[in-house]
Design a protein around this motif. Structure first.
Motif, PDB file in Angstrom:
ATOM      1  N   MET B  46       0.813  -1.215   0.000  1.00 42.27           N
ATOM      2  CA  MET B  46       0.000   0.000   0.000  1.00 42.27           C
ATOM      3  C   MET B  46       0.847   1.265   0.000  1.00 42.27           C
ATOM      4  SD  MET B  46      -2.435  -1.808   2.579  1.00 42.27           S
ATOM      5  CE  MET B  46      -3.133  -3.317   1.956  1.00 42.27           C
ATOM      6  N   GLY B  47       2.001   1.171  -0.636  1.00 43.74           N
ATOM      7  CA  GLY B  47       2.869   2.338  -0.748  1.00 43.74           C
ATOM      8  C   GLY B  47       3.565   2.719   0.544  1.00 43.74           C
ATOM      9  N   GLU B  48       3.529   1.845   1.527  1.00 41.42           N
ATOM     10  CA  GLU B  48       4.165   2.144   2.812  1.00 41.42           C
ATOM     11  C   GLU B  48       5.445   1.323   2.968  1.00 41.42           C
ATOM     12  OE1 GLU B  48       3.146   4.390   4.936  1.00 41.42           O
ATOM     13  OE2 GLU B  48       1.237   4.891   3.967  1.00 41.42           O
ATOM     14  N   LYS B  49       6.257   1.703   3.956  1.00 38.65           N
ATOM     15  CA  LYS B  49       7.550   1.038   4.130  1.00 38.65           C
ATOM     16  C   LYS B  49       7.493  -0.204   5.006  1.00 38.65           C
ATOM     17  CE  LYS B  49      11.264   3.954   2.832  1.00 38.65           C
ATOM     18  NZ  LYS B  49      12.331   4.859   3.210  1.00 38.65           N
ATOM     19  N   THR B  50       6.552  -0.260   5.913  1.00 39.22           N
ATOM     20  CA  THR B  50       6.456  -1.450   6.767  1.00 39.22           C
ATOM     21  C   THR B  50       5.033  -2.015   6.683  1.00 39.22           C
ATOM     22  OG1 THR B  50       5.683  -0.341   8.776  1.00 39.22           O
ATOM     23  CG2 THR B  50       8.051  -0.357   8.409  1.00 39.22           C
ATOM     24  N   TRP B  51       4.916  -3.302   7.063  1.00 36.27           N
ATOM     25  CA  TRP B  51       3.590  -3.934   7.034  1.00 36.27           C
ATOM     26  C   TRP B  51       2.647  -3.234   8.008  1.00 36.27           C
ATOM     27  CZ3 TRP B  51       3.716  -6.239   2.820  1.00 36.27           C
ATOM     28  CH2 TRP B  51       4.649  -7.193   2.456  1.00 36.27           C
ATOM     29  N   GLU B  52       3.199  -2.830   9.147  1.00 35.20           N
ATOM     30  CA  GLU B  52       2.353  -2.205  10.171  1.00 35.20           C
ATOM     31  C   GLU B  52       1.795  -0.881   9.657  1.00 35.20           C
ATOM     32  OE1 GLU B  52       5.358  -3.537  10.736  1.00 35.20           O
ATOM     33  OE2 GLU B  52       4.728  -5.292  11.880  1.00 35.20           O
ATOM     34  N   LYS B  53       2.655  -0.127   8.947  1.00 37.04           N
ATOM     35  CA  LYS B  53       2.183   1.142   8.383  1.00 37.04           C
ATOM     36  C   LYS B  53       1.137   0.878   7.303  1.00 37.04           C
ATOM     37  CE  LYS B  53       5.915   4.358   9.249  1.00 37.04           C
ATOM     38  NZ  LYS B  53       7.235   4.769   8.790  1.00 37.04           N
ATOM     39  N   ALA B  54       1.305  -0.222   6.575  1.00 38.34           N
ATOM     40  CA  ALA B  54       0.345  -0.551   5.523  1.00 38.34           C
ATOM     41  C   ALA B  54      -1.030  -0.821   6.132  1.00 38.34           C
ATOM     42  CB  ALA B  54       0.824  -1.771   4.736  1.00 38.34           C
ATOM     43  N   GLU B  55      -1.033  -1.570   7.246  1.00 38.26           N
ATOM     44  CA  GLU B  55      -2.329  -1.858   7.878  1.00 38.26           C
ATOM     45  C   GLU B  55      -2.983  -0.582   8.401  1.00 38.26           C
ATOM     46  OE1 GLU B  55      -2.465  -5.107  10.689  1.00 38.26           O
ATOM     47  OE2 GLU B  55      -4.389  -4.423  11.467  1.00 38.26           O
ATOM     48  N   ARG B  56      -2.142   0.302   8.932  1.00 41.35           N
ATOM     49  CA  ARG B  56      -2.651   1.577   9.425  1.00 41.35           C
ATOM     50  C   ARG B  56      -3.259   2.386   8.280  1.00 41.35           C
ATOM     51  NH1 ARG B  56       2.194   4.094  11.949  1.00 41.35           N
ATOM     52  NH2 ARG B  56       2.213   2.023  12.846  1.00 41.35           N
ATOM     53  N   ALA B  57      -2.572   2.384   7.138  1.00 40.41           N
ATOM     54  CA  ALA B  57      -3.082   3.117   5.973  1.00 40.41           C
ATOM     55  C   ALA B  57      -4.445   2.576   5.558  1.00 40.41           C
ATOM     56  CB  ALA B  57      -2.092   3.014   4.818  1.00 40.41           C
ATOM     57  N   LEU B  58      -4.552   1.262   5.619  1.00 40.56           N
ATOM     58  CA  LEU B  58      -5.803   0.578   5.283  1.00 40.56           C
ATOM     59  C   LEU B  58      -6.931   1.071   6.197  1.00 40.56           C
ATOM     60  CD1 LEU B  58      -6.096  -2.017   3.416  1.00 40.56           C
ATOM     61  CD2 LEU B  58      -5.926  -3.349   5.487  1.00 40.56           C
ATOM     62  N   PHE B  59      -6.622   1.132   7.489  1.00 35.94           N
ATOM     63  CA  PHE B  59      -7.609   1.547   8.494  1.00 35.94           C
ATOM     64  C   PHE B  59      -8.003   3.003   8.276  1.00 35.94           C
ATOM     65  CE2 PHE B  59      -8.701  -0.195  12.915  1.00 35.94           C
ATOM     66  CZ  PHE B  59      -9.892   0.505  12.959  1.00 35.94           C
ATOM     67  N   GLU B  60      -6.994   3.847   8.010  1.00 35.95           N
ATOM     68  CA  GLU B  60      -7.281   5.279   7.834  1.00 35.95           C
ATOM     69  C   GLU B  60      -8.157   5.509   6.608  1.00 35.95           C
ATOM     70  OE1 GLU B  60      -3.172   6.813   9.983  1.00 35.95           O
ATOM     71  OE2 GLU B  60      -3.377   6.985   7.818  1.00 35.95           O
ATOM     72  N   LYS B  61      -7.853   4.759   5.557  1.00 32.05           N
ATOM     73  CA  LYS B  61      -8.649   4.853   4.326  1.00 32.05           C
ATOM     74  C   LYS B  61     -10.099   4.457   4.616  1.00 32.05           C
ATOM     75  CE  LYS B  61      -8.345   5.106  -0.275  1.00 32.05           C
ATOM     76  NZ  LYS B  61      -7.621   6.240  -0.879  1.00 32.05           N
ATOM     77  N   ALA B  62     -10.263   3.339   5.341  1.00 31.57           N
ATOM     78  CA  ALA B  62     -11.611   2.840   5.618  1.00 31.57           C
ATOM     79  C   ALA B  62     -12.394   3.826   6.477  1.00 31.57           C
ATOM     80  CB  ALA B  62     -11.538   1.478   6.303  1.00 31.57           C
ATOM     81  N   SER B  63     -11.734   4.421   7.491  1.00 33.38           N
ATOM     82  CA  SER B  63     -12.482   5.343   8.349  1.00 33.38           C
ATOM     83  C   SER B  63     -12.893   6.587   7.578  1.00 33.38           C
ATOM     84  CB  SER B  63     -11.664   5.707   9.589  1.00 33.38           C
ATOM     85  OG  SER B  63     -10.425   6.258   9.211  1.00 33.38           O
ATOM     86  N   LYS B  64     -11.995   7.044   6.706  1.00 30.57           N
ATOM     87  CA  LYS B  64     -12.319   8.224   5.894  1.00 30.57           C
ATOM     88  C   LYS B  64     -13.501   7.940   4.959  1.00 30.57           C
ATOM     89  CE  LYS B  64      -8.483  10.560   4.542  1.00 30.57           C
ATOM     90  NZ  LYS B  64      -7.400  10.749   3.550  1.00 30.57           N
TER      91      LYS B  64
END
Lengths: 199, 344
Positions: B46-64
């Motif tokens: 998801m364009g992020e550097k770590t898996w944890e950041k990728a999951e966070r990006a996923l969550f932020e996208k979903a909440s938005k």
């Protein structure tokens, strides 16, 4: 004390657990030995309340497919064998091209196999192969390289020292520890039996 | 709100699900439900550097996206209830930084999806807030890294293994003021821990089936309803092994599940014949969340489903607990939804 009098049985569908404890402990045992706890408040007792782990595992057994051991063995034999044939080929090539003895050729052969394994791991191929191959890709030196490389890649995010350095041997570490222990035991046996000395 | 029986809440003011979102990764995007998701990432990074950041990006996208679909300004949001599978629920807590509202972090492993929805509905129904966001996420690689082996490690998985869904689902629960459109949340049945001594972390379906059966039984006992009341009853992630076991357990309790359609989100998410790598089916908190907030809510809005019971199942193990030889405690939480009249 008459133990027979103190015997209580609490039935759990087909299974009977016999409690041999004295009276004051009985109730306690009865309550904790049945999982899960009884339904409170509602007063309705479910069949699930009386289900013991053994009875449940018996019930679930027909639904749970077992590992296809024979198929896995065949696949491991084929794929592991193929890796060994490849290694043999590389070794023969070193011997033929660089005029090495089989002993001299062993080290660069292992290095090439490790390199191949690391490249395949980095491209995300090795883990997919190993779902099919099983022990075939886990047992040869390529599997050892994969365990170190995958851990190093995974924990790069936590930095070079705490991440890569600290976690690289997360999986491979036990191979080294038990390898050393096994070598020590074998060495002791050799020393005691007086077999050593053949260098 | 009132308590029915011993485990069920009835939401008498009928809170409304104003908007939902389901954001998934590439593998879920190849599955049969692809068209029902709001956003599909084409790579696991998801364009992020770590898996944890990728999951966070996923969550932020979903909440938005959930706020956007609910047509709600972020300023109007009052509370956020969320959780995920990672240690110290970092994905949801870190995603909460961007929302700037009071936050409750919850953990129920894969049952977090319905746990958070139940709590959000309770807040709204009891008058504790007008607009509450409930959400959860899971990412295949963060879960592999934390619970199993490094993602690229070659280990052979047994035929009982399940595949963690990369996905995040969020829902905005709002007060029912008569004009709000969307499915109503009518009941929530909270599950109790069931542990029948299973220890294999590669066989979660079998471990969780009793928890699902227990919560479903409790739901029908507490409400006095029968399965026929619902058009669809789904479990969270029992997959191809746990679902038939749950069916047998329910048959033993005398619950006539044949009156309704009884399925599992882990089986609906992927095409098990084509996507062989998922083995027994999907799992993870994102599994029930994205299938519910994408596919099921979508069908309710189209009018294809009127009443649905979602039973999210969770295996409450940790990497430490199973290495120490402990069995796996499991839990299941159920939430009942009903479409709110025409156009809802």
């Amino acid at each position: 004390m008459n133990n027979k009098e103190n015997l209580i049985k609490h039935g759990t569908k087909g299974r009977e657990t016999v409690c041999l404890l004295p009276v004051p402990f009985r109730i306690f045992v009865q309550e904790v030995s049945i999982l899960p706890a009884k339904t409170k408040k509602s007063g309705v007792k479910l069949n699930l309340d009386g289900l013991t782990p053994q009875a449940y595992q018996e019930l679930a057994k027909p639904y749970v497919p077992s590992r296809p051991v024979f198929k896995n063995c065949i696949r491991a034999f084929l794929s592991g064998g193929l890796i060994c044939v490849l290694g043999q080929g590389i070794q023969e090539a070193f011997m033929a091209i660089f005029d090495m003895s089989s002993r001299e050729a062993a080290s660069p052969t292992v290095a090439i196999l490790i390199l191949l394994s690391v490249i395949l791991t980095s491209f995300g191929v090795y883990d997919k192969l190993s779902q099919w191959c099983g022990a075939g890709t886990a047992v040869p030196v390529t599997g050892f390289a994969n365990s170190m490389c995958s851990a190093a890649l995974e924990h790069r995010a936590e930095g070079l020292v705490l991440g890569v350095g600290g976690n690289m041997f997360k999986l491979a570490g036990s191979v080294i520890v038990f390898g050393v222990v096994a070598a020590f035991i074998v060495g002791v046996v050799y020393a005691v039996m007086g077999w050593g000395g053949a260098h | 709100m009132k308590q029915l029986g011993s485990q069920t809440w009835e939401f008498t003011n009928r809170p409304v699900i104003l908007g939902t979102s389901a954001v998934v990764g590439p593998e879920e995007g190849e599955g049969p439900l692809a068209s029902t998701f709001d956003y599909i990432y084409d790579s696991l990074e998801m364009g992020e550097k770590t898996w944890e950041k990728a999951e966070r990006a996923l969550f932020e996208k979903a909440s938005k996206l959930a706020l956007m679909n609910a047509n709600l300004d972020q300023d109007k949001l009052e509370f956020f209830v969320g959780g995920d599978l990672l240690n110290q629920i970092i994905s949801s807590s870190f995603a909460a930084r961007k929302l700037g509202v009071p936050y409750l972090g919850v953990f129920g492993a894969c049952s977090t999806s319905m746990e958070s929805l139940a709590i959000a509905s309770m807040i709204v129904d009891s008058g504790g807030g007008k607009y509450v966001l409930a959400g959860t996420s899971s990412h295949n690689c963060t879960v592999e890294k934390q619970f199993r082996y490094p993602t690229e490690y070659g280990s052979q998985k047994p035929p009982t293994a399940q595949y963690t869904v990369t996905g995040s689902g969020c829902a905005v629960v709002g007060v029912n003021d008569g004009t709000a459109k969307g499915p109503h949340v009518i009941y929530a049945t909270l599950g109790r821990i069931m542990d029948l001594g299973l220890k294999d972390p590669f066989n979660m379906g079998t471990a969780m089936a009793p928890a699902a059966a227990d919560t479903i039984t409790a739901h029908f006992r507490d409400t006095g309803l029968s399965p026929g009341y619902y058009d669809l009853v789904v479990t969270g992630d029992l997959a191809s092994i746990g679902l038939p076991i749950a069916k047998e357990l329910l048959a033993k309790e005398g619950i006539p599940m044949e009156q309704t359609v009884f399925n599992d989100c882990g089986l609906m998410m992927y095409d098990l014949d084509k996507q062989k790598y998922v083995i027994a089916g999907g799992s993870g908190a994102g599994c029930s969340a994205t299938v519910t907030y994408g596919h099921i809510i979508g069908r309710m809005k189209k009018g294809e489903l009127k009443r649905v019971l979602i039973v999210a199942t969770g295996a409450l193990l940790s990497p430490l607990s199973y290495q120490q030889g402990e069995s796996i405690p499991c839990v299941a939480h159920a939430v009942a939804l009903e479409s709110g009249g025409e156009g809802a």
